[in-house]
Design a protein around this motif. Structure first.
Motif, PDB file in Angstrom:
ATOM      1  N   GLY A 223       6.700 -15.905 -22.455  1.00 28.16           N
ATOM      2  CA  GLY A 223       5.338 -15.422 -22.280  1.00 28.16           C
ATOM      3  C   GLY A 223       4.478 -15.526 -23.519  1.00 28.16           C
ATOM      4  N   SER A 224       5.051 -15.975 -24.635  1.00 26.41           N
ATOM      5  CA  SER A 224       4.267 -16.082 -25.872  1.00 26.41           C
ATOM      6  C   SER A 224       3.218 -17.178 -25.750  1.00 26.41           C
ATOM      7  N   ARG A 225       2.026 -16.897 -26.307  1.00 27.32           N
ATOM      8  CA  ARG A 225       0.963 -17.904 -26.344  1.00 27.32           C
ATOM      9  C   ARG A 225       0.767 -18.424 -27.776  1.00 27.32           C
ATOM     10  N   HIS A 226       1.615 -17.987 -28.693  1.00 30.35           N
ATOM     11  CA  HIS A 226       1.452 -18.386 -30.094  1.00 30.35           C
ATOM     12  C   HIS A 226       1.594 -19.896 -30.278  1.00 30.35           C
ATOM     13  N   GLY A 227       2.495 -20.503 -29.502  1.00 28.32           N
ATOM     14  CA  GLY A 227       2.685 -21.948 -29.616  1.00 28.32           C
ATOM     15  C   GLY A 227       1.433 -22.710 -29.235  1.00 28.32           C
TER      16      GLY A 227
END
Length: 853
Positions: A223-227
């Motif tokens: 669920g991370s959007r950092h990438g």
């Protein structure tokens, strides 16, 4: 009161806080451990149940506790890097955890807070603003509520920034967001990317170099959007090519800072003044921006780590790194002591005698004069290294006129030249005279100048390449000499200007190949490309081209024989083939095992380790796998792999491949099982296919499959054959090849004419096939020169004749190589230039075949 607590009384801020609240004294005892992130987190536990006033008080009281203990521990020790690291880490932990706690209190888990500057690099100072940018992925959705999201952002700022009776938690600066104060407080991913593409300026690249998301789901967690955010920021900050245009931009930015320092009379400013912290950061970050797109190791954020990486890569001398690192630690410690005095955001040296005395004592000096002498020595060292990095190069300021040349006259009136940006025009105008001067010192100045003009025209619209040559005159000199020596080299570097990078350090350019290092670098470049297949393909091509270019430079400098060069190029191909095969297998969705039982077999020049710079690869694919899915999966792998090698991307082509030597040629299966390959070689292969097998070897893939191939190859070569029937087949094939390459030029064709290279190769192949059943030493894939000697030692040909033909083969290869380096379509020379060599080869041909003609 313990001694460490007494020492922090040099800080008026500390004295006031301890007097107002004696409970702080025990908390600030320097004998205790550092104020850890875990302890900060414990102090924030239960904050969600606070009302706003209580929450603000919690944050501000926590900051005071952390600051006092950190100050006490810092002042109790020496001014060293360990102390600085603890201060910066603790202060950064506090800021990061405070931001997260505030977001948790607000109940918004999607807002991504990007820490810029010193917080982004985790090197925050004790009284610093925190520079933040807000990004919210939900804003890209139609269902988003921009007003609610902006309210969240504004409330977050107030929770940290508002001054209450307990002071503030952190001053917040939002001016680094797109469009600054006039821009939206919160950006969507799409808006941020559009801003970078359309509006992003050079100084903003510098500002974003340390950017780091400190909220939202962490990278690597579902669920991370950092990438996604990194994929937007990284291309803006780091260019894929060497970005020497950055130096000019940084010079202008620094000049503006210097003018502002002079206007405001800030000579005593330890951050912005001459030899200050900002100049060290400029050095580190300029070199990062130049090279970070090509070298991921240089994208680290903390300044001291950047300096160490630059030293490891010989981009800064070791002595410069030591002096800059020492100065950075000293100046940052001074910065903290200035801020300890009154908890004020200051970098200005005091003029008041009492304050000077306090600062000197906090810094561990008995008197201001001794302290200032040490400070001044560090600042002078910083200025010296800054000027060395940012000095204006000669080519940038060269005002010499263009030489009189028809190509240049036409170029000057062309739209390509007239439409160049001002900076590029200035650099181009300076590079042309510099090119002409260097070309004049080459054996053929006219040809060199023409090739150099082609190169400059090709890169004219890429400001970074022009800047590289303008900023580094030695690179222009090296490339001019290379293109003067070889038209092929000129075409190669013109087609792949990224290679100009290789000209900057002759220690690396002319160093013997480190194949283990090359392979690890290739794998690292592929890893840095992530899951993007085109980026992976480009990474392989660029690494391969760079190593080819280093070999080319050594070749043109006379450091390599043709044989050694061919060995290097063949080993380079083997490594690239192996790493590429692994990557293609990983891409295959239907793979049935972790590692394929699959091998790449090289024939011809690759098989004989006689590759040239632009040689095609003659290869076949074999497998040894009984799984029912194997045939289909390996066929898919072969198709993907062949496309990977031959596809033209923005970085060019890796290899042209020829698969026609597989069993049954172009009508046969793309991949054969070992059993099918052996059956074909035993019962269906033509004699010329057995000739080809004399120069075949395992190149990449499963070593066990490769070993079994070698066993099959050896058995086939050792088969007893009728010498006369074999000779008739070899002679017929030789005649067919000769007819296919007619030569009416009056010159001697080194490869195809009677007495040329093919006559040597066919003679050796006949000797192997006719006699290997009695002499197994002939089955070794050792190359024609070694096999001629073995045949002579076995008494199959005359020793003296063999030695003459060995030398002839060397001469032919050397002449062929020299002709190809200068773009010759055919490897042909005047007959008298090779008469002794081809006479010896004709004698060899007679000795081997006269009984059968």
């Amino acid at each position: 009161m313990p001694d460490p607590i007494r020492k922090i009384a040099l800080s008026r801020y500390a004295a006031q806080r301890l007097a107002a609240d004696p409970d702080f004294a025990a908390d600030a005892d320097a004998a205790r451990a550092p104020f850890s992130a875990a302890e900060i987190a414990r102090a924030l536990e239960g904050a969600r149940s606070d009302d706003e006033a209580a929450f603000k008080r919690r944050l501000r009281r926590l900051r005071q506790r952390v600051l006092l203990r950190t100050m006490a521990r810092d002042l109790a020790g020496d001014m060293d890097a360990a102390g600085l690291a603890e201060v910066c880490q603790t202060t950064s932990d506090l800021a990061e955890l405070t931001v997260r706690a505030a977001l948790d209190w607000l109940g918004d888990g999607e807002l991504i807070v990007v820490a810029m500057g010193k917080l982004g690099a985790r090197e925050l100072n004790v009284s610093s603003d925190i520079d933040l940018v807000f990004v919210h992925p939900g804003l890209d959705q139609d269902s988003a509520d921009p007003q609610r999201i902006e309210r969240t952002g504004r409330k977050l700022i107030a929770l940290l920034n508002d001054v209450t009776e307990d002071g503030f938690a952190f001053r917040v600066d939002m001016r680094l967001r797109p469009y600054g104060d006039s821009g939206a407080l919160v950006s969507s991913f799409g808006a941020l990317e559009a801003y970078f593409v359309e509006q992003g300026r050079e100084w903003e690249r510098y500002a974003w170099i340390k950017a780091r998301p400190i909220s939202g789901t962490p990278a690597g967690v579902a669920g991370s959007r950092h990438g996604e955010l990194d994929a937007i920021v990284r291309p803006f900050v780091y260019r894929k090519y060497l970005d020497y245009a950055t130096l000019a931009a940084m010079r202008r930015l620094h000049a503006e800072v210097r003018r502002e320092v002079a206007r405001r009379e800030l000579a005593g400013h330890v951050k912005l003044g001459p030899g200050g912290i900002r100049e060290i950061e400029f050095i580190a970050q300029a070199l990062q921006l130049i090279r970070g797109g090509r070298d991921p190791a240089l994208t680290v954020r903390p300044t001291l780590e950047v300096l160490q990486e630059l030293s490891k890569k010989n981009l800064l001398p070791g002595s410069a790194t030591e002096e800059l690192s020492s100065a950075y630690v000293f100046l940052r410690n001074v910065e903290h002591r200035l801020q300890y005095l009154d908890d004020a955001q200051t970098h200005e040296l005091p003029t008041d005698p009492e304050d000077r005395s306090r600062i000197a004592q906090m810094a561990g000096f008995d008197a201001w004069e001794a302290f200032f002498a040490q400070l001044d020595a560090h600042r002078q060292a910083v200025t010296r290294h800054f000027q060395a990095v940012f000095a204006e190069p000669g080519a940038e300021t060269d005002a010499a006129p263009w030489p009189d040349h028809p190509r240049l006259s036409a170029l000057r009136s062309s739209q390509r030249y007239l439409q160049l940006p001002a900076d590029s025009t200035r650099r181009f105008d300076a590079l042309i005279p510099a090119l002409a001067r260097t070309a004049a010192a080459t054996p053929d100045p006219e040809a060199t100048l023409a090739r150099g003009i082609d190169l400059l025209v090709a890169i004219a619209r890429r400001a970074a390449y022009l800047a590289l040559l303008a900023e580094r005159p030695e690179a222009l000199e090296r490339v001019t000499h290379m293109i003067g020596a070889s038209s092929w080299a000129a075409e190669f570097v013109t087609l792949h200007p990224l290679l100009l990078d290789e000209l900057l350090d002759d220690r690396l350019l002319y160093a013997p190949p480190d194949w283990r290092g090359f392979e690890s670098g290739l794998r690292a470049a592929l890893a840095a490309a992530g899951s993007d297949v085109e980026r992976q393909m480009n990474a392989v091509r660029e690494q391969h081209q760079s190593q080819q270019f280093r070999l080319l430079a050594q070749d043109l400098a006379g450091l390599l024989t043709v044989e050694v060069l061919a060995d290097h190029l063949s080993l380079l191909a083997d490594i690239v083939l192996q790493v590429s095969l692994e990557k293609c297998w990983d891409h295959l969705a239907t793979r049935h095992r972790e590692r394929p039982r699959f091998a790449v077999i090289g024939y011809g020049k690759l098989g004989g380790k006689e590759l040239g710079y632009a040689s095609d690869l003659d290869i076949i694919f074999l497998h040894d796998d009984a799984d029912e899915r194997a045939a289909e999966n390996y066929a898919r792998l072969a198709l993907r792999y062949n496309n990977w090698l031959g596809a033209r991307t923005s970085a060019g082509t890796l290899f042209e491949t020829d698969l026609q030597l597989r069993p049954s040629g172009s009508s046969g299966l793309l991949v054969s099982s070992l059993a099918a390959f052996e059956e074909y070689q035993e019962h269906a292969a033509w004699p010329w296919e057995h000739q080809a097998l004399t120069r075949a070897r395992f190149c990449a893939g499963d070593k066990d499959v490769g070993l079994e191939f070698e066993n099959i190859r050896t058995r086939i070569l050792k088969r007893e054959r009728d010498p006369a029937a074999l000779a008739r087949e070899v002679l017929a094939m030789r005649e067919k090849l000769h007819s296919a390459h007619p030569n009416r030029s009056g010159l001697f064709d080194l490869k195809h004419d009677r007495g040329g290279m093919i006559d040597i190769e066919f003679s050796v192949q006949y000797l192997v096939l006719a006699h290997a059943h009695r002499h197994p030493a002939l089955t070794g894939n050792l190359g024609n020169i070694a096999l001629l000697k073995i045949a002579a030692d076995l008494g199959l040909i005359d020793q003296a004749l063999a030695e003459k033909c060995r030398n002839a083969y060397r001469d032919f290869r050397r002449l062929q190589h020299a002709l190809r380096l200068n773009g010759a379509r055919y490897a042909r020379v005047p007959p008298d230039q090779a008469s002794a060599d081809y006479a010896a080869v004709r004698d060899l041909w007679k000795a081997v075949f006269s009984a059968y003609q």
